[in-house]
Design a protein around this motif. Sequence first.
Motif, mmCIF file in Angstrom:
data_model
loop_
_atom_site.group_PDB
_atom_site.id
_atom_site.type_symbol
_atom_site.label_atom_id
_atom_site.label_comp_id
_atom_site.label_asym_id
_atom_site.label_seq_id
_atom_site.Cartn_x
_atom_site.Cartn_y
_atom_site.Cartn_z
ATOM 1 N N ALA A 145 7.500 2.592 16.251
ATOM 2 C CA ALA A 145 7.739 1.735 17.416
ATOM 3 C C ALA A 145 9.148 1.956 17.958
ATOM 4 C CB ALA A 145 7.572 0.270 17.019
ATOM 5 N N ARG A 146 9.338 1.542 19.188
ATOM 6 C CA ARG A 146 10.651 1.404 19.803
ATOM 7 C C ARG A 146 11.370 2.702 20.122
ATOM 8 N NH1 ARG A 146 13.308 -4.084 18.493
ATOM 9 N NH2 ARG A 146 14.952 -2.913 19.442
ATOM 10 N N PHE A 147 10.639 3.693 20.609
ATOM 11 C CA PHE A 147 11.307 4.869 21.169
ATOM 12 C C PHE A 147 12.098 4.418 22.388
ATOM 13 C CE2 PHE A 147 8.228 7.466 18.842
ATOM 14 C CZ PHE A 147 9.006 8.549 18.487
ATOM 15 N N ARG A 148 13.172 5.129 22.681
ATOM 16 C CA ARG A 148 13.973 4.797 23.854
ATOM 17 C C ARG A 148 13.426 5.503 25.088
ATOM 18 N NH1 ARG A 148 19.745 6.429 22.443
ATOM 19 N NH2 ARG A 148 18.657 7.929 21.159
ATOM 20 N N GLY A 149 13.367 4.800 26.186
ATOM 21 C CA GLY A 149 12.950 5.387 27.455
ATOM 22 C C GLY A 149 11.504 5.864 27.429
ATOM 23 N N ALA A 150 11.267 6.998 28.077
ATOM 24 C CA ALA A 150 9.915 7.541 28.216
ATOM 25 C C ALA A 150 9.509 8.420 27.041
ATOM 26 C CB ALA A 150 9.825 8.339 29.514
ATOM 27 N N LYS A 151 10.367 8.557 26.056
ATOM 28 C CA LYS A 151 10.068 9.413 24.911
ATOM 29 C C LYS A 151 8.943 8.821 24.072
ATOM 30 C CE LYS A 151 14.907 10.673 24.686
ATOM 31 N NZ LYS A 151 15.391 9.693 25.665
ATOM 32 N N ARG A 152 7.977 9.687 23.698
ATOM 33 C CA ARG A 152 6.856 9.226 22.878
ATOM 34 C C ARG A 152 6.674 10.040 21.607
ATOM 35 N NH1 ARG A 152 4.113 9.523 27.975
ATOM 36 N NH2 ARG A 152 2.341 10.602 27.078
ATOM 37 N N ILE A 153 7.594 10.978 21.354
ATOM 38 C CA ILE A 153 7.471 11.834 20.179
ATOM 39 C C ILE A 153 8.850 12.292 19.715
ATOM 40 C CG2 ILE A 153 7.144 13.898 21.597
ATOM 41 C CD1 ILE A 153 5.233 14.921 19.352
#
Length: 125
Positions: free
Chosen positions: A108-116
């Motif tokens: 959980a809780r990636f910053r911004g649009a990052k998903r990986i």
Amino acid sequence: MSEIQRRWHQDGKSRNYTATATFGGVVWACGQVPTRADGSTPETIADQVDAVFDNLETVLAAAGADLSTILKVTVFLADLDEFDAYNAAYLKRLDGVTLPPRTTVEVARFRGAKRIEMDVVAALK
């Protein structure tokens, strides 16, 4: 005994961690996110996977390794529902390379649009 070699990121940005550490013929790369050199983040998970691999190739090359020498991959996904799309892009990028052991977890809780984010352990060439 071998000496630990640490390499800073080559983009000139100040960070409080190194890009890689090498010891005894093994390279540990810090986690790579899908931020491109221009600071942008791709929208789709497939494009994010490609951006992460681009970043991994850069840090591994600087340390004397490449995708073919990866020993272990750890992948952090924001949403395991995207596993199939991520996995297809991952396999495409490693086409022709013996696939290393891999761990994929949802976080959980990636910053911004990052998903990986991915980190790897690789052997020196």
